[in-house]
Design a protein around this motif. Structure first.
Motif, short mmCIF file in Angstrom:
data_model
loop_
_atom_site.label_atom_id
_atom_site.label_comp_id
_atom_site.label_asym_id
_atom_site.label_seq_id
_atom_site.Cartn_x
_atom_site.Cartn_y
_atom_site.Cartn_z
N PRO A 45 0.80 -1.23 0.00
CA PRO A 45 0.00 0.00 0.00
C PRO A 45 0.83 1.28 0.00
N ASN A 46 2.06 1.22 0.51
CA ASN A 46 2.91 2.42 0.55
C ASN A 46 3.47 2.79 -0.81
N TRP A 47 3.28 1.93 -1.80
CA TRP A 47 3.86 2.15 -3.12
C TRP A 47 2.81 2.24 -4.23
N VAL A 48 1.53 2.09 -3.91
CA VAL A 48 0.48 2.01 -4.93
C VAL A 48 0.47 3.23 -5.84
N ALA A 49 0.38 2.94 -7.12
CA ALA A 49 0.15 3.96 -8.15
C ALA A 49 -1.10 3.54 -8.91
N THR A 50 -1.85 4.50 -9.41
CA THR A 50 -3.15 4.20 -10.00
C THR A 50 -3.38 5.01 -11.27
N ILE A 51 -3.94 4.36 -12.27
CA ILE A 51 -4.45 5.05 -13.46
C ILE A 51 -5.94 4.80 -13.48
N VAL A 52 -6.73 5.88 -13.59
CA VAL A 52 -8.18 5.77 -13.69
C VAL A 52 -8.59 6.29 -15.06
N TYR A 53 -9.38 5.50 -15.74
CA TYR A 53 -9.86 5.86 -17.07
C TYR A 53 -11.17 6.64 -16.97
N LYS A 54 -11.52 7.31 -18.04
CA LYS A 54 -12.74 8.13 -18.08
C LYS A 54 -13.99 7.28 -17.83
N VAL A 113 16.45 3.66 -0.80
CA VAL A 113 15.11 3.16 -0.51
C VAL A 113 14.63 2.35 -1.71
N LEU A 114 14.34 1.08 -1.47
CA LEU A 114 13.89 0.20 -2.54
C LEU A 114 12.40 -0.06 -2.42
N GLY A 115 11.74 -0.21 -3.55
CA GLY A 115 10.33 -0.56 -3.59
C GLY A 115 10.15 -2.06 -3.74
N PRO A 116 8.94 -2.52 -3.96
CA PRO A 116 8.66 -3.95 -4.09
C PRO A 116 9.43 -4.62 -5.24
N MET A 117 9.78 -3.85 -6.27
CA MET A 117 10.49 -4.40 -7.42
C MET A 117 11.92 -3.84 -7.50
N GLY A 118 12.50 -3.49 -6.37
CA GLY A 118 13.88 -2.99 -6.36
C GLY A 118 13.96 -1.48 -6.50
N HIS A 119 14.92 -1.01 -7.29
CA HIS A 119 15.09 0.44 -7.46
C HIS A 119 13.80 1.04 -7.99
N GLU A 120 13.47 2.20 -7.48
CA GLU A 120 12.14 2.77 -7.72
C GLU A 120 12.22 4.27 -7.91
N PHE A 121 11.20 4.82 -8.56
CA PHE A 121 10.97 6.27 -8.58
C PHE A 121 10.25 6.56 -7.28
N VAL A 122 10.89 7.24 -6.34
CA VAL A 122 10.26 7.52 -5.05
C VAL A 122 9.50 8.85 -5.18
N PRO A 123 8.16 8.81 -5.11
CA PRO A 123 7.36 10.03 -5.29
C PRO A 123 7.34 10.89 -4.03
#
Length: 162
Positions: A45-54, A113-123
């Protein structure tokens, strides 16, 4: 007096819009998989990113890195979906763990700081937070959404940040 009221209204409206993504953003269910890597998103949950469509459909990602992979080639991961159908994009910012507009975020790469898949874009939510995080966590650089090219997420997978 009217000018002061206009300024207050503008500031309040801007604040409300900045907080809007979290207010009505869907959350991943226990069986929602990242369309890029197949991981169960709700486990992170600390890493969730979301795309919502129209049309209200949503894709959930286990980090901004996979979101960017998807963004640069949506048809590869979800047939029939394209950028012009997207209504909102959100990422979970690091310090407050709140969903923020992905296009307004500041991203640090190359940190410890690593995310679930290793190196990450930390927002991060602000330029100041990104600068502090960069120093505190030995980051390599700070990027804005539009600066993330299609090749950079793949470079992060290889531990490359330049």
């Amino acid at each position: 007096m009217k000018t002061l009221l206009a300024l207050i209204f503008t500031a309040w409206t801007s604040l409300a819009l900045a907080q809007a993504p979290a207010a009505d953003l869907p959350t991943p269910g226990t069986k929602d998989l990242c369309p890029v890597c197949g991981m169960l998103v709700s486990k992170y949950p600390n890493w969730v990113a979301t795309i919502v469509y129209k049309d209200g459909h949503a894709h959930f990602f286990d980090g901004a890195k996979d979101l960017f992979k998807f963004w640069h080639d949506p048809g590869k991961y979800a047939a029939g979906h394209s950028r012009d159908q997207i209504e909102r994009i959100a990422v979970t910012e690091y310090y407050g763990l709140q969903a923020i507009d992905a296009k307004d975020a500041w991203y640090v790469v190359g940190s410890d700081v690593l995310g679930p898949m290793g190196h990450e874009f930390v927002p991060l939510a602000s330029e100041e937070e990104a600068a502090d995080f960069l120093k505190e966590h030995k980051g390599v650089r700070v990027l804005r959404f539009e600066e993330v090219g299609a090749g950079l997420p793949l470079m992060l997978d290889q531990g490359r940040f330049e």
